[in-house]
Design an enzyme around this catalytic site. Structure first.
Site, PDB file in Angstrom:
ATOM      1  N   TYR A 122       0.794  -1.223   0.000  1.00 49.39           N
ATOM      2  CA  TYR A 122       0.000   0.000   0.000  1.00 49.39           C
ATOM      3  C   TYR A 122       0.830   1.278   0.000  1.00 49.39           C
ATOM      4  O   TYR A 122       0.303   2.352   0.244  1.00 49.39           O
ATOM      5  CB  TYR A 122      -0.947   0.004   1.200  1.00 49.39           C
ATOM      6  CG  TYR A 122      -2.109  -0.962   1.081  1.00 49.39           C
ATOM      7  CD1 TYR A 122      -2.203  -1.851   0.021  1.00 49.39           C
ATOM      8  CD2 TYR A 122      -3.115  -0.981   2.025  1.00 49.39           C
ATOM      9  CE1 TYR A 122      -3.258  -2.737  -0.081  1.00 49.39           C
ATOM     10  CE2 TYR A 122      -4.178  -1.861   1.934  1.00 49.39           C
ATOM     11  CZ  TYR A 122      -4.248  -2.742   0.877  1.00 49.39           C
ATOM     12  OH  TYR A 122      -5.298  -3.608   0.770  1.00 49.39           O
ATOM     13  N   LYS A 174       3.268 -14.620   4.382  1.00 49.27           N
ATOM     14  CA  LYS A 174       3.276 -15.471   3.182  1.00 49.27           C
ATOM     15  C   LYS A 174       4.729 -15.665   2.763  1.00 49.27           C
ATOM     16  O   LYS A 174       5.107 -15.490   1.594  1.00 49.27           O
ATOM     17  CB  LYS A 174       2.438 -14.795   2.082  1.00 49.27           C
ATOM     18  CG  LYS A 174       2.177 -15.642   0.872  1.00 49.27           C
ATOM     19  CD  LYS A 174       1.192 -16.771   1.099  1.00 49.27           C
ATOM     20  CE  LYS A 174       1.098 -17.675  -0.105  1.00 49.27           C
ATOM     21  NZ  LYS A 174       0.190 -18.825   0.085  1.00 49.27           N
ATOM     22  N   ASP A 208      -3.207 -17.700   3.896  1.00 47.08           N
ATOM     23  CA  ASP A 208      -4.367 -18.417   3.350  1.00 47.08           C
ATOM     24  C   ASP A 208      -4.947 -19.389   4.369  1.00 47.08           C
ATOM     25  O   ASP A 208      -6.172 -19.470   4.561  1.00 47.08           O
ATOM     26  CB  ASP A 208      -4.028 -19.115   2.023  1.00 47.08           C
ATOM     27  CG  ASP A 208      -2.626 -19.675   1.975  1.00 47.08           C
ATOM     28  OD1 ASP A 208      -1.781 -19.260   2.777  1.00 47.08           O
ATOM     29  OD2 ASP A 208      -2.368 -20.555   1.129  1.00 47.08           O
ATOM     30  N   ASP A 232      -5.587  -5.600   6.129  1.00 45.83           N
ATOM     31  CA  ASP A 232      -6.768  -4.939   5.586  1.00 45.83           C
ATOM     32  C   ASP A 232      -7.878  -5.971   5.372  1.00 45.83           C
ATOM     33  O   ASP A 232      -9.035  -5.777   5.762  1.00 45.83           O
ATOM     34  CB  ASP A 232      -6.378  -4.273   4.255  1.00 45.83           C
ATOM     35  CG  ASP A 232      -7.448  -3.356   3.724  1.00 45.83           C
ATOM     36  OD1 ASP A 232      -8.400  -3.046   4.472  1.00 45.83           O
ATOM     37  OD2 ASP A 232      -7.341  -2.927   2.558  1.00 45.83           O
TER      38      ASP A 232
END
Ligand code: NAI
Length: 337
Positions: A122, A174, A208, A232
């Site tokens: 972001y 991740k 995930d 987010d």
């Protein structure tokens, strides 16, 4: 000495839920002087600026703000409210608690998501790539993760856990695919976690799998810390687990100020009807009181709010009741007595 706090009632339902919150804090005896300031469309109306300097100056003085929802004006030339606040006060930690109030699918959710708010995908560093005749054949976005940013957010999560009597921090990443950026976040997180060994438990989850575990068994989580984009998405997921936007508070913690807010927007469909649920802003005010060290009062207000909602007689429409904003507020105040 009363504590000065900047109050930005905001747009749409903002002034109505801000009034409800101010009444409840007064009824609970909170020793606060409110410095009322405008932003959003109210800022444009008064100063032709959605985030006027007078408002920023007030927050610089008080270092604490309670903020209602703001409408971002459409059109060129206006400063972005969130960017101005984030940059001025280096608001690096977004804190979103979620707790079951009305038992439903889950009875015992009590978790806090801590999202890094200044880095990752972001940062807005992106561009198109021309291939042959097509100037937009591809697009590239940069996900910037720094050691400094990772360390301070993970440390904030552990310090938050200690200060709030929480047992465990779950770091979400991740790093199995994004070995450099997410790998750095994970490496730094592990180092910080070591400093808290024996005091706060630590675990790691891949994003995930985390999304699935949150839906299957959210009760197992306590404090969750993650990077900007994942935070987010997960923060809205956890709001949904505990009854939606009307009860979701948030805090933006920075190096020079802390800003507490309701997560929802201005709810134009409800504006002026005296039907909005002020719960999210009231819970944000409770987070603010905790931040100011007034934990007992925050707990009292939260208990009165939760009791009013569980009781069922004075629920607002979004929670299946018929109470107006004022009636709900009166019912919470009656429980404080
Ligand atoms: P919204 O959150 O205002 O409304 C979404 C739905 O939730 C609507 O059906 C609304 O009636 C309901 N809702 C929201 N708050 C509620 C409350 N306290 N009690 C009962 N029901 C409630 O989101 P929307 O419609 O996407 O955005 C409206 C405006 O708000 C836009 O201008 C947007 O930019 C702004 N916004 C501002 C935010 C902020 O300042 N933190 C956050 C999100 C949106």
């Amino acid at each position: 000495m009363p504590t000065p706090v900047t109050l930005i009632p905001g747009d749409g339902i903002g002034p109505s839920i801000a009034d409800a919150t101010v009444r409840i804090l007064a009824a609970a005896g909170a020793d606060i002087t409110w410095d009322r300031q405008v932003a959003g469309m109210a800022g444009v109306a008064r100063w032709n600026d959605p985030i006027p300097d007078a408002t920023l100056d007030s927050i610089k003085q008080t270092r604490i703000a309670l903020k209602g929802p703001l409408e971002t004006p459409v059109g060129e030339g206006f400063r972005s409210i969130n960017v101005a606040l984030r940059k001025t006060f280096d608001l690096y930690a977004n804190v979103r608690p979620a707790r079951t109030i009305i038992p439903g699918r889950f009875d015992k959710i009590d978790l806090v998501l801590i999202r890094e708010n200044t880095e990752g995908l972001y940062i807005g560093n992106e561009h198109y790539i021309r291939i042959g005749d097509d100037p937009k054949a591809a697009a590239e976005s940069i996900a910037l993760i720094t050691r400094h940013g990772s360390e301070r957010i993970v440390r904030y999560a552990f310090e938050y856990a200690l200060a709030h009597g929480r047992q465990k921090v779950t770091l979400v990443h991740k790093a199995n695919i994004l070995k450099f950026s997410q790998g750095l976040f994970l490496d730094v997180g592990r180092l910080v976690a070591r400093e808290y060994e024996g005091r706060v438990a630590f675990e790691e989850r891949i994003i995930d799998a985390m999304a699935m575990h949150l839906v299957l068994k959210p009760e197992q989580f306590d404090v969750i810390v993650t990077t900007n984009l994942f935070g987010d998405i997960l923060s809205d997921e956890i709001s949904g687990l505990v009854g939606g936007l009307g009860l979701a508070p948030g805090a933006n913690i920075g190096t020079t100020a802390a800003i507490f807010e309701a997560v929802h927007g201005t709810a134009p469909d409800l504006t002026g009807k005296n039907v909005a649920n002020p719960g999210a802003l009231i819970l944000a005010a409770c987070m603010m009181l905790e931040h100011l060290g007034d934990r007992a009062r925050a707990e009292r207000i939260r208990a009165a709010l939760e009791g009013t909602i569980r009781d069922g007689a004075s629920r607002t429409r979004d929670l299946g009741g018929t109470a107006s904003t004022d009636e709900f507020t009166d019912a919470v105040i009656a429980r404080l007595a």
